[in-house]
Design an enzyme around this catalytic site. Structure first.
Site, PDB file in Angstrom:
ATOM      1  N   ARG A  48      -6.615  20.555  -5.202  1.00  0.00           N
ATOM      2  CA  ARG A  48      -6.982  21.487  -4.140  1.00  0.00           C
ATOM      3  C   ARG A  48      -6.875  22.924  -4.667  1.00  0.00           C
ATOM      4  O   ARG A  48      -6.151  23.193  -5.632  1.00  0.00           O
ATOM      5  CB  ARG A  48      -6.085  21.307  -2.926  1.00  0.00           C
ATOM      6  CG  ARG A  48      -4.651  21.726  -3.164  1.00  0.00           C
ATOM      7  CD  ARG A  48      -3.744  21.436  -1.970  1.00  0.00           C
ATOM      8  NE  ARG A  48      -2.405  21.960  -2.184  1.00  0.00           N
ATOM      9  CZ  ARG A  48      -1.466  21.380  -2.891  1.00  0.00           C
ATOM     10  NH1 ARG A  48      -1.711  20.219  -3.489  1.00  0.00           N
ATOM     11  NH2 ARG A  48      -0.268  21.936  -3.039  1.00  0.00           N
ATOM     12  N   GLU A  84       0.829   9.835   1.937  1.00  0.00           N
ATOM     13  CA  GLU A  84       0.587  10.482   3.230  1.00  0.00           C
ATOM     14  C   GLU A  84      -0.582  11.466   3.204  1.00  0.00           C
ATOM     15  O   GLU A  84      -1.064  11.896   4.254  1.00  0.00           O
ATOM     16  CB  GLU A  84       1.857  11.189   3.725  1.00  0.00           C
ATOM     17  CG  GLU A  84       2.327  12.347   2.858  1.00  0.00           C
ATOM     18  CD  GLU A  84       3.293  11.946   1.751  1.00  0.00           C
ATOM     19  OE1 GLU A  84       4.015  12.824   1.256  1.00  0.00           O
ATOM     20  OE2 GLU A  84       3.309  10.746   1.389  1.00  0.00           O
ATOM     21  N   HIS A 108      -1.527   2.415  -5.881  1.00  0.00           N
ATOM     22  CA  HIS A 108      -0.672   1.809  -4.846  1.00  0.00           C
ATOM     23  C   HIS A 108      -1.592   1.499  -3.677  1.00  0.00           C
ATOM     24  O   HIS A 108      -2.468   2.298  -3.327  1.00  0.00           O
ATOM     25  CB  HIS A 108       0.431   2.779  -4.430  1.00  0.00           C
ATOM     26  CG  HIS A 108       1.375   2.260  -3.395  1.00  0.00           C
ATOM     27  ND1 HIS A 108       1.826   0.959  -3.373  1.00  0.00           N
ATOM     28  CD2 HIS A 108       1.965   2.872  -2.336  1.00  0.00           C
ATOM     29  CE1 HIS A 108       2.663   0.798  -2.361  1.00  0.00           C
ATOM     30  NE2 HIS A 108       2.751   1.937  -1.707  1.00  0.00           N
ATOM     31  N   ASP A 191       6.291  -4.015  -2.948  1.00  0.00           N
ATOM     32  CA  ASP A 191       6.694  -2.705  -3.469  1.00  0.00           C
ATOM     33  C   ASP A 191       7.541  -1.955  -2.447  1.00  0.00           C
ATOM     34  O   ASP A 191       8.613  -1.434  -2.775  1.00  0.00           O
ATOM     35  CB  ASP A 191       5.447  -1.889  -3.824  1.00  0.00           C
ATOM     36  CG  ASP A 191       5.785  -0.556  -4.461  1.00  0.00           C
ATOM     37  OD1 ASP A 191       6.163  -0.543  -5.646  1.00  0.00           O
ATOM     38  OD2 ASP A 191       5.670   0.478  -3.771  1.00  0.00           O
ATOM     39  N   GLU A 195      11.580  -1.065  -2.870  1.00  0.00           N
ATOM     40  CA  GLU A 195      12.036   0.329  -2.796  1.00  0.00           C
ATOM     41  C   GLU A 195      13.094   0.523  -1.717  1.00  0.00           C
ATOM     42  O   GLU A 195      14.108   1.191  -1.919  1.00  0.00           O
ATOM     43  CB  GLU A 195      10.840   1.244  -2.494  1.00  0.00           C
ATOM     44  CG  GLU A 195       9.854   1.392  -3.633  1.00  0.00           C
ATOM     45  CD  GLU A 195       8.585   2.107  -3.197  1.00  0.00           C
ATOM     46  OE1 GLU A 195       7.782   2.459  -4.077  1.00  0.00           O
ATOM     47  OE2 GLU A 195       8.378   2.312  -1.977  1.00  0.00           O
TER      48      GLU A 195
END
Length: 339
Positions: A48, A84, A108, A191, A195
């Protein structure tokens, strides 16, 4: 479960592609540099405007582009930003600009599995997920080795998505160690579970609880730090090298007996039942919804919890003790100035 190696991949496939790496964090810098060093000439980092990572990428002589421009240019777009952020990036910059028939890739499967991103039907969609942090992906590649990767295909519009994914995985070093075939669902749910209950959530809470118990009982914070945090690496390295039996072979009989008789008292039936509840939160999407809602309101709880951990006494004691052990900082995996 099928495992692929360098001999199963055609590196020339990815060498002939224009690859855009969206993001230049832990995984982003590793993928970009490993691709470049594997002979992929057209690698660009998509960031960005105003990103602090642009200077780091340019310092490695990598091309830097705005995300929308990179999407128009690339044959393969690998999205390596935080989970996110990916939905907004796809909707705002990738979906309107990616050419028909190009490939959208992830390390992921969170956004694909939980349908936070629903890719255009004309795109190939695959995952190459290294089973290690980006700093390890880079350091292992640099020493001639590699980190095992997971491979999954969500959409195969072109008919050769798996071949491209294998080529990409080999180019970042995965084929040297093994590229394991899986699914987006299996990768995401295992995963997140690992975690939350062992690697990050479980381990950190156990370290803190052990430290606090010793300090509250009147023992020196320095002793508590060594016994509950510092020596974790010594034990984990033994397990990593040869499994639990290898660790037990190396420790004292006293420690091993304590493991067998006291460990189950720490991880007892109540904890095991809670593990099932956590897995259910993941499988049903409750955790994903909770995390997305947290991000919609600018992460107040997340940032507060991060601040609380940073202020925990174990962090201050650790910082002071690590200054007495300069060898820990040599050849560090995490260099915030570079990645």
């Amino acid at each position: 479960m099928r495992v692929y190696y360098d001999r199963d991949a055609d590196l020339n496939l990815v060498k002939g592609k224009k690859i855009a790496i969206v993001g230049y964090g832990s995984q982003g810098h590793a993928h970009a540099l490993n691709l470049r060093d594997s002979g992929v000439k057209d690698v660009a980092v998509a960031l960005r405007a105003g990103s602090a990572s642009a200077k780091k990428a340019a310092g490695e002589t990598l091309a830097v582009m705005p995300v929308a421009e990179a999407a128009r240019w690339a044959d393969v777009v690998m999205v390596l930003t935080p989970d996110e952020l990916q939905g907004h990036i796809y909707r705002d910059d990738l979906a309107p600009n990616m050419r028909q028939g190009t490939a959208l890739a992830f390390a992921h499967g969170f956004n694909i599995h939980f349908k936070l991103i629903e890719p255009r039907a004309d795109l190939d969609v695959f995952m190459i997920a290294p089973k290690g942090p980006g700093h390890t992906v880079r350091s292992e590649y640099a020493r001639g080795a590699g980190v095992p990767c997971l491979l999954a295909i969500a959409q195969d519009r072109s008919g050769n998505t798996q071949d491209i994914a294998l080529s990409y995985g080999a180019a970042i070093g995965g084929g040297r160690a093994g590229i394991i075939e899986t699914t987006f669902r299996e990768e995401v749910e295992t995963d997140l579970f690992g975690e939350q209950v062992v690697l990050c959530g479980g381990l950190v809470e156990l370290i803190k609880a052990g430290y606090e118990t010793l300090v509250e009982a009147g023992y020196a914070p320095e002793m508590a730090y060594f016994e509950c945090l510092h020596e974790v690496k010594l034990i984990v390295d033994l397990i990593y090298e040869g499994g639990i039996a290898n660790m037990n072979y190396s420790i004292s009989n006293t420690a091993e007996y304590g493991e067998y008789t006291r460990g189950p008292r720490v991880i007892g039936p109540q904890v095991r039942e809670e593990l099932k509840h956590i897995l259910d939160d993941i499988q049903t999407g409750r955790f994903a919804r909770e995390w997305m809602l947290e991000n919609q309101v600018s992460q107040p709880s997340f940032k507060a919890m991060r601040g609380q951990l940073a202020a925990h006494p174990i962090e201050e004691v650790g910082k002071r003790l690590r200054e007495m052990m300069p060898w820990i900082g040599r050849n560090r995996l995490v260099d915030r100035a570079r990645n």
